[in-house]
Scaffold this motif. Structure first.
Motif, short mmCIF file in Angstrom:
data_model
loop_
_atom_site.label_atom_id
_atom_site.label_comp_id
_atom_site.label_asym_id
_atom_site.label_seq_id
_atom_site.Cartn_x
_atom_site.Cartn_y
_atom_site.Cartn_z
N LYS A 160 5.04 9.85 1.86
CA LYS A 160 4.78 9.27 3.17
C LYS A 160 3.76 8.16 2.96
O LYS A 160 2.58 8.25 2.28
CB LYS A 160 4.72 9.86 4.25
CG LYS A 160 5.72 10.59 4.68
CD LYS A 160 5.55 10.97 6.87
CE LYS A 160 6.52 11.74 6.49
NZ LYS A 160 6.90 12.46 8.54
N MET A 217 6.50 6.70 12.26
CA MET A 217 6.05 7.18 11.47
C MET A 217 5.34 7.74 12.14
O MET A 217 3.81 6.63 12.27
CB MET A 217 6.05 6.37 10.11
CG MET A 217 4.80 6.80 9.63
SD MET A 217 4.71 6.62 7.36
CE MET A 217 6.05 5.26 7.30
N LYS A 221 -0.27 6.54 -0.24
CA LYS A 221 0.57 7.24 -0.29
C LYS A 221 1.01 8.45 -0.15
O LYS A 221 -0.11 8.81 -1.74
CB LYS A 221 1.50 6.47 -0.86
CG LYS A 221 3.48 6.95 -0.84
CD LYS A 221 4.42 6.32 -2.25
CE LYS A 221 6.12 7.30 -1.84
NZ LYS A 221 6.74 6.97 -3.40
N HIS A 228 1.31 5.04 4.69
CA HIS A 228 0.80 5.26 5.33
C HIS A 228 0.24 3.32 5.69
O HIS A 228 -0.53 3.40 5.08
CB HIS A 228 0.37 6.09 5.85
CG HIS A 228 0.73 7.44 6.31
ND1 HIS A 228 1.28 8.01 7.17
CD2 HIS A 228 0.45 8.02 5.02
CE1 HIS A 228 1.44 8.85 6.99
NE2 HIS A 228 1.57 9.58 6.03
#
Length: 262
Positions: A195, A1, A191, A197
């Motif tokens: 996504k 990611m 977030k 993190h």
């Protein structure tokens, strides 16, 4: 990611955990309470982006500030996103110092702050005492040192607190707590844009209690050490205002200030 960009990393951090306007208002009010004048010079230890120091010099042409931090990364962000927005005159009164807060400085200030529980990085009492002594040496005769701290039973529990903001979600994660050494490991996750993190920031700290901090500050030579407690809003929460504490409450979680006078 993919990792968060440098800009997003510090933008989300500042939006989640910092409120410089409130901190500066509190410092001005309490400093004037004790010294009957406004404080004009401020040193922000563990300053990171030094956003507070940049806000400090905006108050008037008499205000000056220094932001001290070891890490060049947040300083870079601060220069590009806070310092760059100051006027030329304001920039002349604001200085970034990439260095250790334990080092001697060739200037003194009315106020030194160590916020966001940053001094928890010092796990040994002797080192924390030495830091407090350095702070006192760096204050003017009418000088005040402000720190914040948190505690309560929840602060020692392995848990994740989740807070929603307008464009992101902030997670405060207590990974572990050692009751023998009072060492604690915290993470901040975000977030953002769909996504999550993980472990954007890591804090390997020692939890210092209110009473032991008062004792160490007095040993460092501070003449008076005043803890503050947040007022209640009538619904079981805090009202955002802090008052000199007459006693420590027994509650699951709390955040407070300490003001130590030189």
């Amino acid at each position: 990611m993919a990792k968060l960009s440098l800009e997003d990393k510090y933008k989300l951090y500042e939006a989640s955990v910092q409120n410089h306007e409130t901190d500066i208002d509190f410092i001005n009010k309490e400093y004037k309470r004790y010294f009957k004048r406004k404080p004009l010079t401020l040193r922000e230890d563990f300053g990171g982006t030094a956003a507070m120091a940049c806000d400090w010099v905006r108050q008037s042409s008499d205000h000056k500030a220094w932001g001290v931090d070891l890490d060049s990364e947040p300083i870079k962000y601060g220069r590009e996103n806070h310092y760059s927005r100051l006027s030329d005159a304001e920039q002349s009164r604001m200085e970034y110092i990439e260095g250790n807060v334990l080092e001697d400085r060739n200037f003194k200030s009315d106020v030194v702050v160590a916020f966001n529980f940053s001094y928890f990085i010092f796990k040994e009492r002797e080192v924390l005492l030495n830091y407090f002594k350095k702070v006192r040496e760096g204050l003017n005769d009418n000088g005040a040192f402000f720190v914040d701290l948190f505690g309560g039973t929840d602060a020692c529990q392995e848990m994740v607190e989740e807070t929603d903001h307008d464009d992101h979600t902030y997670f405060w994660d207590c990974e572990s707590f050692n009751p023998i050494t009072s060492e604690v490991l915290y993470y901040i996750h975000f977030k953002y844009k769909g996504k999550k993190h993980e472990k954007v920031f890591t804090y390997d700290w020692r939890m210092w209690g209110l009473k032991e901090l008062q004792d160490i500050m007095k040993e460092a030579g501070f003449s008076s050490v005043i803890p503050y407690w947040e007022g209640e809003d009538g619904d079981g929460g805090g009202d955002g205002n802090f008052y000199p504490a007459k006693k420590e409450e027994n509650c699951e979680s709390w955040v407070t200030y300490i003001c130590a006078l030189k």
